[in-house]
Design a protein around this motif. Structure first.
Motif, PDB file in Angstrom:
ATOM      1  N   LEU A  28       3.008 -53.505  76.299  1.00  0.00           N
ATOM      2  CA  LEU A  28       2.914 -54.161  77.606  1.00  0.00           C
ATOM      3  C   LEU A  28       1.717 -53.645  78.392  1.00  0.00           C
ATOM      4  O   LEU A  28       1.032 -54.427  79.066  1.00  0.00           O
ATOM      5  CB  LEU A  28       4.211 -53.981  78.408  1.00  0.00           C
ATOM      6  N   ALA A  29       1.406 -52.361  78.296  1.00  0.00           N
ATOM      7  CA  ALA A  29       0.232 -51.813  78.983  1.00  0.00           C
ATOM      8  C   ALA A  29      -1.045 -52.486  78.478  1.00  0.00           C
ATOM      9  O   ALA A  29      -1.938 -52.825  79.274  1.00  0.00           O
ATOM     10  CB  ALA A  29       0.155 -50.301  78.784  1.00  0.00           C
ATOM     11  N   GLU A  30      -1.114 -52.718  77.180  1.00  0.00           N
ATOM     12  CA  GLU A  30      -2.289 -53.393  76.625  1.00  0.00           C
ATOM     13  C   GLU A  30      -2.318 -54.864  77.040  1.00  0.00           C
ATOM     14  O   GLU A  30      -3.384 -55.415  77.316  1.00  0.00           O
ATOM     15  CB  GLU A  30      -2.308 -53.262  75.098  1.00  0.00           C
ATOM     16  N   VAL A  31      -1.158 -55.498  77.122  1.00  0.00           N
ATOM     17  CA  VAL A  31      -1.084 -56.882  77.600  1.00  0.00           C
ATOM     18  C   VAL A  31      -1.594 -56.955  79.038  1.00  0.00           C
ATOM     19  O   VAL A  31      -2.362 -57.857  79.385  1.00  0.00           O
ATOM     20  CB  VAL A  31       0.352 -57.441  77.493  1.00  0.00           C
ATOM     21  N   VAL A  32      -1.183 -56.002  79.871  1.00  0.00           N
ATOM     22  CA  VAL A  32      -1.639 -55.973  81.270  1.00  0.00           C
ATOM     23  C   VAL A  32      -3.160 -55.885  81.314  1.00  0.00           C
ATOM     24  O   VAL A  32      -3.814 -56.635  82.048  1.00  0.00           O
ATOM     25  CB  VAL A  32      -0.989 -54.818  82.059  1.00  0.00           C
ATOM     26  N   ARG A  33      -3.737 -54.994  80.505  1.00  0.00           N
ATOM     27  CA  ARG A  33      -5.202 -54.856  80.495  1.00  0.00           C
ATOM     28  C   ARG A  33      -5.884 -56.154  80.057  1.00  0.00           C
ATOM     29  O   ARG A  33      -6.857 -56.597  80.673  1.00  0.00           O
ATOM     30  CB  ARG A  33      -5.623 -53.698  79.586  1.00  0.00           C
ATOM     31  N   MET A  34      -5.363 -56.761  78.997  1.00  0.00           N
ATOM     32  CA  MET A  34      -5.968 -58.013  78.517  1.00  0.00           C
ATOM     33  C   MET A  34      -5.807 -59.129  79.543  1.00  0.00           C
ATOM     34  O   MET A  34      -6.711 -59.933  79.749  1.00  0.00           O
ATOM     35  CB  MET A  34      -5.340 -58.425  77.183  1.00  0.00           C
ATOM     36  N   ARG A  35      -4.668 -59.174  80.193  1.00  0.00           N
ATOM     37  CA  ARG A  35      -4.423 -60.210  81.214  1.00  0.00           C
ATOM     38  C   ARG A  35      -5.322 -59.987  82.424  1.00  0.00           C
ATOM     39  O   ARG A  35      -5.788 -60.948  83.047  1.00  0.00           O
ATOM     40  CB  ARG A  35      -2.944 -60.198  81.607  1.00  0.00           C
ATOM     41  N   MET A  36      -5.583 -58.709  82.777  1.00  0.00           N
ATOM     42  CA  MET A  36      -6.509 -58.408  83.873  1.00  0.00           C
ATOM     43  C   MET A  36      -7.903 -58.945  83.558  1.00  0.00           C
ATOM     44  O   MET A  36      -8.562 -59.531  84.420  1.00  0.00           O
ATOM     45  CB  MET A  36      -6.600 -56.899  84.115  1.00  0.00           C
ATOM     46  N   GLU A  80       4.287 -55.000  87.345  1.00  0.00           N
ATOM     47  CA  GLU A  80       5.605 -54.575  87.838  1.00  0.00           C
ATOM     48  C   GLU A  80       6.586 -54.374  86.693  1.00  0.00           C
ATOM     49  O   GLU A  80       7.379 -53.443  86.711  1.00  0.00           O
ATOM     50  CB  GLU A  80       6.139 -55.581  88.864  1.00  0.00           C
ATOM     51  N   ARG A  81       6.522 -55.234  85.668  1.00  0.00           N
ATOM     52  CA  ARG A  81       7.362 -55.026  84.477  1.00  0.00           C
ATOM     53  C   ARG A  81       6.998 -53.724  83.790  1.00  0.00           C
ATOM     54  O   ARG A  81       7.873 -52.987  83.343  1.00  0.00           O
ATOM     55  CB  ARG A  81       7.189 -56.176  83.485  1.00  0.00           C
ATOM     56  N   LEU A  82       5.709 -53.438  83.701  1.00  0.00           N
ATOM     57  CA  LEU A  82       5.254 -52.192  83.075  1.00  0.00           C
ATOM     58  C   LEU A  82       5.757 -50.982  83.856  1.00  0.00           C
ATOM     59  O   LEU A  82       6.266 -50.024  83.267  1.00  0.00           O
ATOM     60  CB  LEU A  82       3.716 -52.173  82.976  1.00  0.00           C
ATOM     61  N   ARG A  83       5.646 -51.023  85.167  1.00  0.00           N
ATOM     62  CA  ARG A  83       6.133 -49.909  85.990  1.00  0.00           C
ATOM     63  C   ARG A  83       7.649 -49.742  85.835  1.00  0.00           C
ATOM     64  O   ARG A  83       8.150 -48.626  85.767  1.00  0.00           O
ATOM     65  CB  ARG A  83       5.763 -50.131  87.456  1.00  0.00           C
ATOM     66  N   ALA A  84       8.363 -50.849  85.749  1.00  0.00           N
ATOM     67  CA  ALA A  84       9.815 -50.791  85.584  1.00  0.00           C
ATOM     68  C   ALA A  84      10.205 -50.163  84.246  1.00  0.00           C
ATOM     69  O   ALA A  84      11.100 -49.324  84.180  1.00  0.00           O
ATOM     70  CB  ALA A  84      10.421 -52.195  85.701  1.00  0.00           C
ATOM     71  N   ILE A  85       9.503 -50.541  83.199  1.00  0.00           N
ATOM     72  CA  ILE A  85       9.820 -49.994  81.873  1.00  0.00           C
ATOM     73  C   ILE A  85       9.520 -48.503  81.819  1.00  0.00           C
ATOM     74  O   ILE A  85      10.174 -47.757  81.111  1.00  0.00           O
ATOM     75  CB  ILE A  85       9.073 -50.770  80.764  1.00  0.00           C
ATOM     76  N   ARG A  86       8.535 -48.072  82.594  1.00  0.00           N
ATOM     77  CA  ARG A  86       8.192 -46.652  82.663  1.00  0.00           C
ATOM     78  C   ARG A  86       9.063 -45.888  83.659  1.00  0.00           C
ATOM     79  O   ARG A  86       8.959 -44.681  83.772  1.00  0.00           O
ATOM     80  CB  ARG A  86       6.731 -46.501  83.077  1.00  0.00           C
TER      81      ARG A  86
END
Length: 178
Positions: free
Chosen positions: A125-133, A168-174
């Motif tokens: 998910l962290a990598e998805v966030v970066r790619m989506r950014m 926000e999903r990434l922060r929640a999972i962490r």
């Protein structure tokens, strides 16, 4: 040999190493998934969906989508069972099917214990966030350069909201506050 003629022995340029890293990350998630129980798989693949994973590696996302459907039906997608389901659905047909088959082979030869499923989920998910950014920034820049102001502003709001939802999903999972 002429200098403007390609050397027939060179072949295609090597893949971008970050593409290989993304592929390895998604394969680790698939490997942990095939070792996990349906409840944990549903939890994991709700936090980072196969649609999200498609940004990183479409063939692995396809395998994970079938694994999620199996988990939602109460079936654990152990490697042999997931493979059988992929065969039943014709998912190995054609070039893209061969890529899916290779992802499954990679997953069964990758050590990724079920107990670490959510860690792999978080990393993917962290990598998805970066790619989506990156995709959002490109879309915003394109609209800002050549679109109408209203279009540029709407693109900024829409893309920003999409990235924020992922973050926000990434922060929640962490277990962190957003």
């Amino acid at each position: 040999m002429s200098s403007n003629m390609p050397d027939p022995g060179l072949g295609a340029p090597p893949e971008d190493p970050t593409d290989n890293e993304r592929k390895a990350l998604t394969i680790a998630l698939l490997a942990a998934t095939i070792e996990s129980n349906p409840k944990d798989i549903i939890s994991s693949l709700t936090m980072v969906t196969p649609a999200d994973i498609r940004l990183l590696d479409a063939p692995t996302a396809d395998c994970l989508d079938v694994a999620l459907q199996m988990a939602q039906a109460g079936r654990a997608p152990a490697a042999v069972l997931l493979n059988a389901e992929l065969v039943r659905r014709g998912a190995y047909d054609g070039h893209h099917g061969n890529l899916r088959k290779l992802r499954m082979i990679d997953a069964v030869t990758t050590l990724a214990p079920a107990v670490r499923l959510m860690e792999y989920t978080s990393a993917v998910l962290a990598e998805v966030v970066r790619m989506r950014m990156i995709a959002a920034a490109d879309a915003i820049a394109d609209r800002a350069r050549g679109g109408a102001e209203d279009d540029a502003w709407r693109t900024f709001i829409r893309e920003g909201a999409a990235v924020r939802a992922l973050y926000e999903r990434l922060r929640a999972i962490r277990g962190e506050a957003a």
